[in-house]
Design a protein around this motif. Structure first.
Motif, mmCIF file in Angstrom:
data_model
loop_
_atom_site.group_PDB
_atom_site.id
_atom_site.type_symbol
_atom_site.label_atom_id
_atom_site.label_comp_id
_atom_site.label_asym_id
_atom_site.label_seq_id
_atom_site.Cartn_x
_atom_site.Cartn_y
_atom_site.Cartn_z
ATOM 1 N N THR A 182 -22.670 -26.292 37.597
ATOM 2 C CA THR A 182 -22.124 -27.045 38.611
ATOM 3 C C THR A 182 -22.264 -28.370 38.058
ATOM 4 O OG1 THR A 182 -24.274 -26.865 40.018
ATOM 5 C CG2 THR A 182 -22.627 -24.946 40.163
ATOM 6 N N ALA A 183 -22.023 -28.947 37.258
ATOM 7 C CA ALA A 183 -21.806 -30.419 36.890
ATOM 8 C C ALA A 183 -20.327 -30.800 36.953
ATOM 9 C CB ALA A 183 -22.429 -30.642 35.545
ATOM 10 N N PRO A 184 -20.249 -31.814 37.755
ATOM 11 C CA PRO A 184 -18.877 -32.295 38.098
ATOM 12 C C PRO A 184 -18.296 -33.043 36.904
ATOM 13 C CG PRO A 184 -20.324 -33.548 39.685
ATOM 14 C CD PRO A 184 -21.258 -32.501 38.828
ATOM 15 N N LEU A 185 -17.130 -32.678 36.574
ATOM 16 C CA LEU A 185 -16.353 -33.187 35.306
ATOM 17 C C LEU A 185 -15.252 -34.173 35.940
ATOM 18 C CD1 LEU A 185 -15.908 -30.325 32.901
ATOM 19 C CD2 LEU A 185 -17.659 -31.887 32.744
ATOM 20 N N SER A 186 -15.331 -35.364 35.066
ATOM 21 C CA SER A 186 -14.271 -36.137 35.229
ATOM 22 C C SER A 186 -13.401 -36.483 33.708
ATOM 23 C CB SER A 186 -14.737 -37.781 35.509
ATOM 24 O OG SER A 186 -13.842 -38.680 35.882
ATOM 25 N N ILE A 187 -12.484 -35.743 33.769
ATOM 26 C CA ILE A 187 -11.759 -35.564 32.512
ATOM 27 C C ILE A 187 -10.414 -36.271 32.214
ATOM 28 C CG2 ILE A 187 -10.694 -33.783 31.181
ATOM 29 C CD1 ILE A 187 -12.163 -31.726 32.827
ATOM 30 N N CYS A 188 -10.488 -37.075 30.994
ATOM 31 C CA CYS A 188 -9.257 -37.896 30.793
ATOM 32 C C CYS A 188 -8.092 -37.040 30.751
ATOM 33 C CB CYS A 188 -9.476 -38.329 29.173
ATOM 34 S SG CYS A 188 -7.888 -39.337 28.828
ATOM 35 N N GLY A 189 -6.853 -37.650 31.609
ATOM 36 C CA GLY A 189 -5.568 -36.767 31.665
ATOM 37 C C GLY A 189 -5.784 -35.869 32.896
ATOM 38 N N GLN A 190 -6.707 -35.641 33.438
ATOM 39 C CA GLN A 190 -6.711 -34.793 34.659
ATOM 40 C C GLN A 190 -7.448 -35.627 36.062
ATOM 41 O OE1 GLN A 190 -8.708 -31.045 34.582
ATOM 42 N NE2 GLN A 190 -8.272 -30.873 32.405
ATOM 43 N N HIS A 191 -8.422 -36.399 35.672
ATOM 44 C CA HIS A 191 -9.001 -37.151 36.985
ATOM 45 C C HIS A 191 -8.846 -38.845 36.580
ATOM 46 C CE1 HIS A 191 -11.251 -33.302 36.416
ATOM 47 N NE2 HIS A 191 -11.162 -33.379 37.673
ATOM 48 N N TRP A 192 -8.500 -38.992 35.285
ATOM 49 C CA TRP A 192 -8.211 -40.449 35.054
ATOM 50 C C TRP A 192 -7.375 -40.696 33.974
ATOM 51 C CZ3 TRP A 192 -10.281 -42.214 30.346
ATOM 52 C CH2 TRP A 192 -11.200 -41.405 29.695
ATOM 53 N N GLN A 193 -6.730 -41.802 33.940
ATOM 54 C CA GLN A 193 -5.504 -42.216 32.774
ATOM 55 C C GLN A 193 -5.951 -43.555 32.255
ATOM 56 O OE1 GLN A 193 -3.692 -39.574 32.852
ATOM 57 N NE2 GLN A 193 -3.970 -38.631 34.810
ATOM 58 N N ILE A 194 -5.539 -43.652 31.001
ATOM 59 C CA ILE A 194 -5.930 -44.888 30.451
ATOM 60 C C ILE A 194 -4.473 -45.174 29.605
ATOM 61 C CG2 ILE A 194 -7.025 -44.139 28.300
ATOM 62 C CD1 ILE A 194 -7.531 -47.573 29.950
ATOM 63 N N ALA A 195 -3.940 -46.318 29.652
ATOM 64 C CA ALA A 195 -2.587 -46.295 28.690
ATOM 65 C C ALA A 195 -2.377 -47.863 28.387
ATOM 66 C CB ALA A 195 -1.362 -45.947 29.506
ATOM 67 N N ARG A 196 -1.772 -48.176 27.129
ATOM 68 C CA ARG A 196 -1.506 -49.449 26.991
ATOM 69 C C ARG A 196 -0.213 -49.772 27.858
ATOM 70 N NH1 ARG A 196 -1.589 -52.523 21.107
ATOM 71 N NH2 ARG A 196 -0.763 -54.335 21.818
ATOM 72 N N ASP A 197 -0.263 -51.222 28.291
ATOM 73 C CA ASP A 197 0.799 -51.563 28.817
ATOM 74 C C ASP A 197 1.250 -52.975 28.286
ATOM 75 O OD1 ASP A 197 2.741 -51.856 30.794
ATOM 76 O OD2 ASP A 197 1.557 -52.839 32.320
ATOM 77 N N ARG A 198 2.102 -53.020 27.649
ATOM 78 C CA ARG A 198 2.464 -54.453 26.858
ATOM 79 C C ARG A 198 1.230 -54.961 26.256
ATOM 80 N NH1 ARG A 198 5.315 -54.470 31.474
ATOM 81 N NH2 ARG A 198 4.034 -55.908 32.727
ATOM 82 N N ASP A 199 0.779 -56.096 26.817
ATOM 83 C CA ASP A 199 -0.366 -56.904 26.087
ATOM 84 C C ASP A 199 -1.672 -56.626 26.979
ATOM 85 O OD1 ASP A 199 1.037 -57.866 24.183
ATOM 86 O OD2 ASP A 199 1.653 -59.596 25.349
ATOM 87 N N GLY A 200 -1.794 -55.445 27.570
ATOM 88 C CA GLY A 200 -3.058 -54.913 28.295
ATOM 89 C C GLY A 200 -3.161 -53.482 28.298
ATOM 90 N N ILE A 201 -4.227 -53.212 29.101
ATOM 91 C CA ILE A 201 -4.209 -51.503 29.466
ATOM 92 C C ILE A 201 -4.218 -51.478 30.789
ATOM 93 C CG2 ILE A 201 -5.267 -51.052 27.266
ATOM 94 C CD1 ILE A 201 -8.136 -51.235 28.678
ATOM 95 N N VAL A 202 -3.888 -50.217 31.360
ATOM 96 C CA VAL A 202 -3.952 -49.815 32.826
ATOM 97 C C VAL A 202 -4.941 -48.538 32.892
ATOM 98 C CG1 VAL A 202 -2.627 -49.017 34.651
ATOM 99 C CG2 VAL A 202 -1.641 -50.755 33.348
ATOM 100 N N TYR A 203 -5.936 -48.681 33.692
ATOM 101 C CA TYR A 203 -6.776 -47.461 33.933
ATOM 102 C C TYR A 203 -6.579 -47.070 35.402
ATOM 103 C CZ TYR A 203 -10.788 -44.951 35.153
ATOM 104 O OH TYR A 203 -11.748 -43.788 35.782
ATOM 105 N N GLN A 204 -6.218 -45.885 35.668
ATOM 106 C CA GLN A 204 -6.067 -45.293 36.771
ATOM 107 C C GLN A 204 -6.859 -44.177 37.129
ATOM 108 O OE1 GLN A 204 -1.790 -44.950 37.514
ATOM 109 N NE2 GLN A 204 -1.913 -44.781 39.785
#
Length: 423
Positions: free
Chosen positions: A212-234
């Motif tokens: 019963t350990a809560p997971l925070s998974i890339c692509g499901q619970h959070w996203q990271i992407a390059r955006d021109r000359d930076g990055i966007v975390y959501q």
């Protein structure tokens, strides 16, 4: 030789095996020391095949920007052992290291224990004596039976990308290796999970569900992407619009995402998130060398870079980094250990370099001979030759092209030797 170096040499001889995964000896020595691991600041425990160190460095930069005092444990070291243990942000002083190691040596009383185990015990002892807000703890190998996995109630666990490596200790399939890494997940403790192959993710999810350990998974619970000359975390809490990481390479964008997900769980601000990606310090990860004897040897027109990656995933990440750099004749100087998948590491790099000069890693008993590295390089498509030393390799390259981009690569042990000798 410093006092701590002399003690470290003695500790090397306490167990015939360099690696012997078990927690029995750890529990024994920690009990003899009064269980210091129970008295250290809240632990953020990091496992995975690639990106552990870079991810940890970014988390440390973010936490410290918020005023937190942060202990950190990492391995291997590059130039000197002290790098493995940071006390409230600073490398452990020589006097403290020597005293702590001697205390652990006395508590162990000559019994069999691996070098990594007894030095991990020393880190816990040091961490227990200096006030701090967090302890960043990097797994040495695997997770389930790693010497660091004696922490029952960490604040957070993190699993960076899992790939095939260390098959002689961890198993030869992705699910088996992921199962070892997932061994750091603890009951009801949140776990941040970087991008994974489906086979690895299934194993991690099953382990977390059972605890019963809560997971925070890339692509499901959070996203990271390059955006021109930076990055966007959501994520569900909102969006952070940030600069590109100061650590070079697209794989560092993925590592930044993992670090930012961890910082979000720890309640960090956007200012801390910005510091995480712009102020992280992690040597030998596509590091530009700018001074020292090698630079003098290469001349003013050449570029000299250093990278410690050493497995197929590291080779792919390095190839992607080279592909994104401005075009320039690129020549590799490569030294590797005989325990690594040399062909798997070199294959992705062959399309991005004009030549490879193989060397043996000086002073390293497990080095692969230069002729064997060169043979593997030729097999995957390199124009390969050998040299007797890093200096000779660099000299050969710049004699043919004074504007060469020279990349020293293949092993953290090679990187460490270069950083030690060429300051």
């Amino acid at each position: 030789m410093s006092h701590s170096d002399a003690i470290l040499d003695r500790l090397m001889a306490l167990h015939p095996k360099v690696i012997d995964l078990s927690l029995d000896r750890m529990h024994r020595i920690l009990a003899a020391l009064g269980n210091p691991e129970r008295r250290i600041p809240p632990v953020i425990h990091v496992a995975g095949t690639n990106g552990k160190g870079s991810t940890q460095a970014m988390i440390r930069a973010g936490l410290q920007a918020g005023g937190a005092r942060v202990h950190a444990y990492t391995s291997p070291h590059l130039a000197r052992f002290h790098e493995r243990i940071r006390l409230a942000g600073e490398l452990i002083p020589e006097a403290d290291l020597a005293a702590t190691l001697e205390e652990c040596e006395a508590a162990n009383d000559g019994q069999p224990i691996t070098f990594f185990e007894i030095t991990t015990a020393a880190a816990f002892l040091a961490f227990s004596r200096v006030p701090a807000d967090y302890t960043l703890l990097e797994v040495g190998l695997g997770g389930r039976l790693d010497a660091t996995n004696v922490i029952d109630d960490p604040r957070l666990t993190i699993i960076t990308p899992v790939s095939i490596d260390h098959t002689q200790y961890l198993g030869d399939t992705l699910p088996l290796i992921a199962g070892e890494k997932a061994g750091i997940i603890k009951p009801r403790v949140p776990c941040i999970v970087a991008a994974q192959d489906d086979d690895a993710l299934r194993v991690i999810e099953a382990r977390a569900q059972g605890l019963t350990a809560p997971l925070s998974i890339c692509g499901q619970h959070w996203q990271i992407a390059r955006d021109r000359d930076g990055i966007v975390y959501q994520d569900d809490h909102g969006l952070w619009d940030l600069p590109l990481p100061n650590l070079i390479g697209d794989h560092q964008i993925q590592n930044a995402g993992t670090a930012l997900a961890a910082l979000r769980d720890l309640g960090a601000t956007e200012t801390q998130a910005r510091a995480a990606v712009t102020q992280a310090e992690w040597p030998a990860r596509m590091q530009r060398l700018t001074e020292g004897p090698l630079i003098d040897l290469a001349g003013p027109q050449a570029e000299l870079w250093l990278d410690g990656g050493h497995n197929p995933a590291g080779g792919r990440a390095l190839a992607a980094t080279l592909a994104a750099m401005p075009p320039r004749p690129t020549h590799l100087v490569c030294g590797m250990l005989n325990t690594k998948d040399v062909g798997g590491y070199l294959h992705p790099l062959a399309a991005h370099a004009d030549s490879l000069t193989a060397i043996a890693i000086e002073g390293e008993p497990n080095t692969l001979p230069a002729v064997e590295t060169a043979a593997q390089a030729t097999k995957v498509g390199f124009d390969a030759q050998t040299a007797d030393s890093v200096d000779q390799a660099v000299r050969q390259i710049v004699e043919n092209d004074s504007r060469a981009r020279i990349l020293l690569c293949g092993s953290l042990y090679l990187a460490g030797r270069i950083l030690r000798n060429h300051r």
